[in-house]
Design an enzyme around this catalytic site. Structure first.
Site, mmCIF file in Angstrom:
data_model
loop_
_atom_site.group_PDB
_atom_site.id
_atom_site.type_symbol
_atom_site.label_atom_id
_atom_site.label_comp_id
_atom_site.label_asym_id
_atom_site.label_seq_id
_atom_site.Cartn_x
_atom_site.Cartn_y
_atom_site.Cartn_z
ATOM 1 N N GLY A 77 0.810 -1.219 0.000
ATOM 2 C CA GLY A 77 0.000 0.000 0.000
ATOM 3 C C GLY A 77 0.842 1.265 0.000
ATOM 4 O O GLY A 77 2.052 1.223 -0.214
ATOM 5 N N HIS A 126 4.856 1.807 -7.936
ATOM 6 C CA HIS A 126 3.874 0.721 -7.906
ATOM 7 C C HIS A 126 2.994 0.754 -9.162
ATOM 8 O O HIS A 126 2.678 -0.280 -9.739
ATOM 9 C CB HIS A 126 2.937 0.868 -6.695
ATOM 10 C CG HIS A 126 3.611 0.753 -5.367
ATOM 11 N ND1 HIS A 126 3.772 1.819 -4.528
ATOM 12 C CD2 HIS A 126 4.141 -0.312 -4.726
ATOM 13 C CE1 HIS A 126 4.374 1.430 -3.417
ATOM 14 N NE2 HIS A 126 4.613 0.141 -3.517
ATOM 15 N N LYS A 150 13.842 -1.893 -7.621
ATOM 16 C CA LYS A 150 14.480 -1.123 -6.545
ATOM 17 C C LYS A 150 14.890 -2.088 -5.439
ATOM 18 O O LYS A 150 15.965 -1.984 -4.879
ATOM 19 C CB LYS A 150 13.536 -0.061 -5.979
ATOM 20 C CG LYS A 150 14.174 0.681 -4.802
ATOM 21 C CD LYS A 150 13.337 1.833 -4.325
ATOM 22 C CE LYS A 150 12.134 1.379 -3.545
ATOM 23 N NZ LYS A 150 12.471 0.788 -2.221
ATOM 24 N N ARG A 210 8.542 4.853 1.899
ATOM 25 C CA ARG A 210 9.246 5.354 3.094
ATOM 26 C C ARG A 210 9.827 6.753 2.904
ATOM 27 O O ARG A 210 10.276 7.363 3.877
ATOM 28 C CB ARG A 210 10.327 4.371 3.513
ATOM 29 C CG ARG A 210 9.762 3.096 4.123
ATOM 30 C CD ARG A 210 10.833 2.209 4.705
ATOM 31 N NE ARG A 210 10.274 1.169 5.539
ATOM 32 C CZ ARG A 210 10.147 -0.119 5.169
ATOM 33 N NH1 ARG A 210 10.533 -0.506 3.972
ATOM 34 N NH2 ARG A 210 9.633 -1.009 5.998
#
Ligand code: PAF
Length: 280
Positions: free
Chosen positions: A31, A37, A149, A187
């Site tokens: 999420g 994404h 990544k 993050r």
């Protein structure tokens, strides 16, 4: 786009799709979706008839004291962008349904999990491999798409799929960056304004190493030294978790740059642990 929360519901939906001869691509996520994404969802769309996105913050891949409870979350935003990117089904199970009280089975690739992130997060990949195996068993996708990544993650998953004969094709999606070069990551939301302004230096340091290699530098220890000095000078509040020069498939360290070499880094900037890599 249909949103399902029960394992039995998603299993039934995927079973029906297989009866209809539809191929399924899976994009597992935790999420707080960003462009990285969404690029995986768009890639998945090219690989199969139906795209299933999962949205599950997997407790098993966080160690005590890590950011499980603080992990950023924005469900409404995720629903909107997942739908816009072309996903057909969104599966977001409850933690209690994925891990029952008696959960006792783990999937590990210890030989590869011990490198890079595994040095400071020794149980992380056991959690990742276990949840990904569970999602493969629940959804039975033809294809699964993961971002490059997290190079170590996709490399381990490829090995796991090969070793356990899991009938799924693993596709890697290119690392997506912000305009200033910072690798996109959920993050990044932890960064303060000042940290965010300095974080792109991680990418700049990797590009500097690429230049050095192109100019003839072969020594991993010289490159490590250059990276450490660059980060100390340009992101003074950062601490380097690792900077590793490795073979991209085995993840084993190399002393000298070879034809195929990956430099992978994890740098702590404030509360954020930022990953990046460059394939030389
Ligand atoms: O890359 C991630 O977001 C997670 O590790 C994954 C693959 C969704 C498993 O929880």
């Amino acid at each position: 786009m249909q949103i399902l929360t029960k394992i039995t519901e998603i299993q039934a939906a995927c079973k029906q799709l297989r009866i209809e001869n539809k191929s399924i691509a899976l994009v597992p996520t935790m999420g707080f979706l960003h462009e990285g994404h969404l690029s995986l969802i768009r890639l998945a769309k090219k690989e199969a008839d139906i795209v299933v996105v999962t949205r599950f913050v997997n407790p098993a891949q966080f160690a005590p004291g890590e950011d499980l409870d603080a992990y950023p979350n924005d469900a409404e935003h995720d629903y909107k962008v997942t739908k816009e990117a072309g996903a057909d089904l969104l599966f977001e199970p409850l933690s209690s349904s994925m891990y029952g009280e008696n959960h006792a089975t783990w999937v590990e690739v210890p030989e590869m999990a011990k490198f890079l992130c595994g040095k400071t997060r020794p149980t992380h990949f056991r959690g990742v491999c276990t949840v990904v195996t569970k999602l493969f068993n629940i959804i039975a996708p033809d294809v699964a798409v993961f971002g490059e990544k997290d190079w170590q993650q996709i490399t381990l998953i490829r090995r796991m799929v090969q070793d356990l004969n899991i009938p799924v094709r693993i596709v890697g999606g290119a690392l997506i960056r912000e305009d200033d070069g910072l690798a996109m990551s959920s993050r990044n939301a932890y960064l303060t304004k000042e940290e965010r302004s300095l974080a792109p230096h991680i990418r700049k340091a990797l590009l500097l190493l690429d230049e050095k290699v192109k100019a003839g530098e072969k020594s991993a220890s010289v490159l490590t030294d250059i990276f450490q000095k660059y980060i100390a000078k340009n992101i003074p509040m950062a601490s380097i978790d690792y900077m590793s020069v490795v073979h991209p498939d085995s993840l084993e360290s190399v002393e000298n740059i070879e034809d195929k070499t990956l430099i992978a880094v994890a740098v702590n900037v404030g509360k954020a642990r930022l990953l990046d890599n460059i394939l030389l």
